[in-house]
Design a protein around this motif. Structure first.
Motif, short mmCIF file in Angstrom:
data_model
loop_
_atom_site.label_atom_id
_atom_site.label_comp_id
_atom_site.label_asym_id
_atom_site.label_seq_id
_atom_site.Cartn_x
_atom_site.Cartn_y
_atom_site.Cartn_z
N TYR A 102 104.07 -45.79 194.85
CA TYR A 102 104.32 -47.24 194.89
C TYR A 102 104.66 -47.79 193.50
CZ TYR A 102 101.94 -46.08 199.16
OH TYR A 102 101.59 -45.45 200.34
N ASN A 103 104.82 -46.89 192.54
CA ASN A 103 105.10 -47.30 191.16
C ASN A 103 106.60 -47.35 190.91
OD1 ASN A 103 104.92 -47.61 188.26
ND2 ASN A 103 105.38 -45.43 188.13
N LYS A 104 107.07 -48.46 190.34
CA LYS A 104 108.50 -48.60 190.04
C LYS A 104 108.78 -48.47 188.54
CE LYS A 104 109.54 -51.47 194.09
NZ LYS A 104 108.21 -51.38 194.70
N ALA A 105 107.72 -48.38 187.73
CA ALA A 105 107.89 -48.31 186.28
C ALA A 105 108.23 -46.89 185.83
CB ALA A 105 106.60 -48.76 185.60
N LYS A 106 108.77 -46.76 184.62
CA LYS A 106 109.04 -45.44 184.04
C LYS A 106 107.72 -44.85 183.54
CE LYS A 106 113.86 -45.23 182.72
NZ LYS A 106 114.15 -44.52 183.93
N GLN A 142 92.70 -48.09 182.03
CA GLN A 142 92.31 -48.49 183.38
C GLN A 142 93.00 -47.62 184.42
OE1 GLN A 142 93.12 -52.74 183.90
NE2 GLN A 142 90.92 -53.01 184.07
N SER A 143 92.47 -47.62 185.62
CA SER A 143 93.04 -46.84 186.72
C SER A 143 94.52 -47.16 186.91
CB SER A 143 92.27 -47.16 188.00
OG SER A 143 93.06 -46.91 189.13
N PHE A 144 95.33 -46.10 187.03
CA PHE A 144 96.77 -46.23 187.30
C PHE A 144 96.98 -46.97 188.62
CE2 PHE A 144 100.76 -43.71 188.65
CZ PHE A 144 101.62 -44.60 188.03
N ALA A 145 96.23 -46.58 189.64
CA ALA A 145 96.38 -47.20 190.97
C ALA A 145 96.08 -48.69 190.92
CB ALA A 145 95.47 -46.50 191.97
N LYS A 146 95.02 -49.05 190.21
CA LYS A 146 94.64 -50.48 190.12
C LYS A 146 95.74 -51.27 189.41
CE LYS A 146 90.71 -53.42 188.90
NZ LYS A 146 91.09 -54.33 187.83
N GLN A 147 96.32 -50.67 188.38
CA GLN A 147 97.39 -51.36 187.65
C GLN A 147 98.65 -51.49 188.51
OE1 GLN A 147 97.64 -50.46 183.21
NE2 GLN A 147 96.22 -48.88 183.83
N VAL A 148 98.96 -50.45 189.28
CA VAL A 148 100.11 -50.53 190.19
C VAL A 148 99.87 -51.66 191.21
CG1 VAL A 148 101.37 -49.32 192.03
CG2 VAL A 148 100.89 -48.15 189.87
N ALA A 149 98.62 -51.81 191.64
CA ALA A 149 98.28 -52.84 192.63
C ALA A 149 98.36 -54.25 192.04
CB ALA A 149 96.87 -52.61 193.17
N GLU A 150 97.96 -54.40 190.78
CA GLU A 150 97.73 -55.75 190.25
C GLU A 150 98.63 -56.17 189.09
OE1 GLU A 150 93.53 -55.82 189.37
OE2 GLU A 150 92.99 -55.93 191.49
N ASP A 151 99.30 -55.21 188.45
CA ASP A 151 100.11 -55.54 187.27
C ASP A 151 101.58 -55.26 187.55
OD1 ASP A 151 97.85 -56.26 185.61
OD2 ASP A 151 97.38 -54.13 185.53
N ASN A 152 102.40 -55.57 186.57
CA ASN A 152 103.84 -55.38 186.75
C ASN A 152 104.45 -54.85 185.46
OD1 ASN A 152 106.28 -55.42 188.07
ND2 ASN A 152 106.74 -57.52 187.47
N TYR A 153 104.07 -53.61 185.10
CA TYR A 153 104.57 -53.01 183.86
C TYR A 153 105.93 -52.36 184.06
CZ TYR A 153 99.92 -53.69 181.87
OH TYR A 153 98.76 -54.24 181.39
N ASP A 154 106.67 -52.24 182.96
CA ASP A 154 107.96 -51.53 182.99
C ASP A 154 107.78 -50.04 182.65
OD1 ASP A 154 109.37 -53.94 183.48
OD2 ASP A 154 109.27 -54.43 181.34
#
Length: 447
Positions: A102-106, A142-154
């Motif tokens: 579910y991650n769109k970032a590089k 922090q957890s990769f999954a949690k960041q994918v759920a809640e953040d919007n990194y490039d």
């Protein structure tokens, strides 16, 4: 449909709770099970979201009704519940694999037996300082999954252990970095080095010609695999021993990085991280930075002002002319080799803990040359005595960080270094390598 599917998460630490948060957001039925006690901060995160969980047990009926299981990297495949999940044919994946869907970032993914935390933190520092919108995850942050759920990194910089790589299948790194491969965790790999090597090389799986693979030209195990396999990704080696056209190399006083038409050089004395192994770490991070087209002035500044992570060759104090260094994160023999190799004084070496099948022979010459005394810190120190009794005059057994520090202080003289670099896991006397390092630091400050 996702809403009918059940995801069970084994282990309720950072990665497990993060996975639960992402799975809930995606509409899965979620259940979290931990055979140990769950920390209060994680319990409150689960409760606040209405996620069902259990601790101090595994309810088989709940777990074996899963469509997929996300397993904490710390749980071995030989754990009874994991064997039952495998027998039932339920797919087991890592948090990184799950979040990666579910991650769109590089992603810049870093692995290796030694130096991966330092290189990960350095790469993150470089990207952040250059103004990139970047997250830090995997074994750190922090957890990769949690960041994918809640953040919007490039971008994400991910530190990946072999345990995390083992349960990754479709995941792909945009930039993969493999620093080195030396024996570690062999107890988890049937004591077969090839199994461990194969695990590390999973960092390159699914890469295409659009991706990059950064690796050490001087590392014997890495080069054996490189010689016998074809890689789709663009290859960028780094070396302390030979010049390379694409990648990075070091002379006696300068590092050179070249990626396509992008050239960069910097004197080694300007690097924040000193010691040969850290020159490698800086070159690996530097290649990744130039592949992302980070400006040379920004890269130079970041390589020069980075502060290393706690518990990795961390200066604690100088007392009566004796330097105290906390290298509690050195949980294998090769890490200790790097630590001793970077010492320019006589050393009182504090070592020991839970042995992971260690072969100490690679340390013999360095120990004879640099170590004046060994202070053992562990419940069973026989292997250390057997390895070094004829190489060091003084070997003393201790049973606590406080005792080890006091004994080491009295064995050292002005100009010496007391080095905590255990070569072993910490679980016989401590909760974790961080706990061991913190107790060491506290004991030093009491002197």
């Amino acid at each position: 449909m996702a809403e009918q599917q059940k995801i069970v998460i084994l282990g309720a630490g950072e990665s497990g709770v993060g996975s639960a948060i992402l799975a809930l957001k995606l509409g899965f039925e979620v259940f979290v099970s931990d055979f140990g006690a769950i920390a209060d901060k994680y319990k409150s995160q689960l409760s606040a979201r209405g996620i069902r969980f259990e601790e101090l047990q595994h309810t088989e009926a709940e777990i074996l009704s899963a469509h997929e299981v996300i397993k904490s990297p710390g749980i071995p495949d030989k754990a009874p519940i994991v064997k039952k999940i495998i027998e039932k044919g339920i797919r087991i994946v890592s948090e990184i694999e799950f979040a990666g869907r579910y991650n769109k970032a590089k992603t810049i993914c870093i692995t290796g037996s030694n130096g991966k935390t330092t290189t990960t933190m350095l790469t993150y520092h470089i990207l952040q300082k250059a103004g990139l919108n970047v997250g830090l995850a995997g074994n750190v942050g922090q957890s990769f999954a949690k960041q994918v759920a809640e953040d919007n990194y490039d971008y994400y910089v991910l530190e990946l252990s072999s345990f995390q790589l083992d349960n990754m299948y479709e995941f792909k790194a945009d930039i993969a970095i493999l620093l080195n491969i030396t024996p570690d965790h062999l107890d988890r790999y049937d004591y077969k080095m090839q199994n461990y090597v194969d695990s590390k090389f999973r960092v390159t799986q699914n890469q295409t010609s659009a991706d990059a693979f950064i690796y050490c030209l001087d590392d014997e195990e890495t080069m054996k695999v490189m010689a016998n396999n074809k890689f789709e990704a663009r290859l960028f080696p780094f070396s302390l021993a030979q010049k390379v056209e694409q990648g990075a190399y070091a002379t006696e006083d300068t590092i050179y990085i070249q990626t396509n038409k992008n050239n960069f050089n910097m004197t080694i004395s300007e690097l924040a991280l000193q010691g040969k192994h850290n020159v490698n770490n800086s070159m690996a991070a530097g290649i990744a930075a130039k592949l992302l087209e980070i400006r040379s002035d920004s890269l130079r500044e970041s390589l020069g002002d980075f502060q290393n992570v706690p518990h990795r060759l961390e200066h604690v104090a100088r007392i009566q002319g004796i330097e105290f260094i906390n290298d509690s994160k050195a949980t294998n023999v090769n890490s200790v080799w790097f630590a001793l190799e970077s010492m320019n004084t006589k050393v009182v070496w504090i070592a020991g803990g839970v042995d992971k099948g260690n072969d100490y022979s690679m340390l013999y010459e360095l120990v004879k040359d640099k170590v004046k005394a060994i202070v053992c810190l562990g419940k069973d120190n026989k292997k250390i005595h057997d390895a070094f009794d004829d190489k060091v005059e003084i070997i003393v057994n201790t049973a606590s960080a406080e005792e080890a520090v006091n004994v080491a202080y009295h064995l050292a003289t002005k100009g010496d270094t007391v080095l905590l670099s255990p070569a072993c896991a910490s679980f016989d006397l401590f909760k974790s390598y961080e706990d061991r390092g913190d107790q060491f630091k506290a004991a030093v400050k009491e002197l």
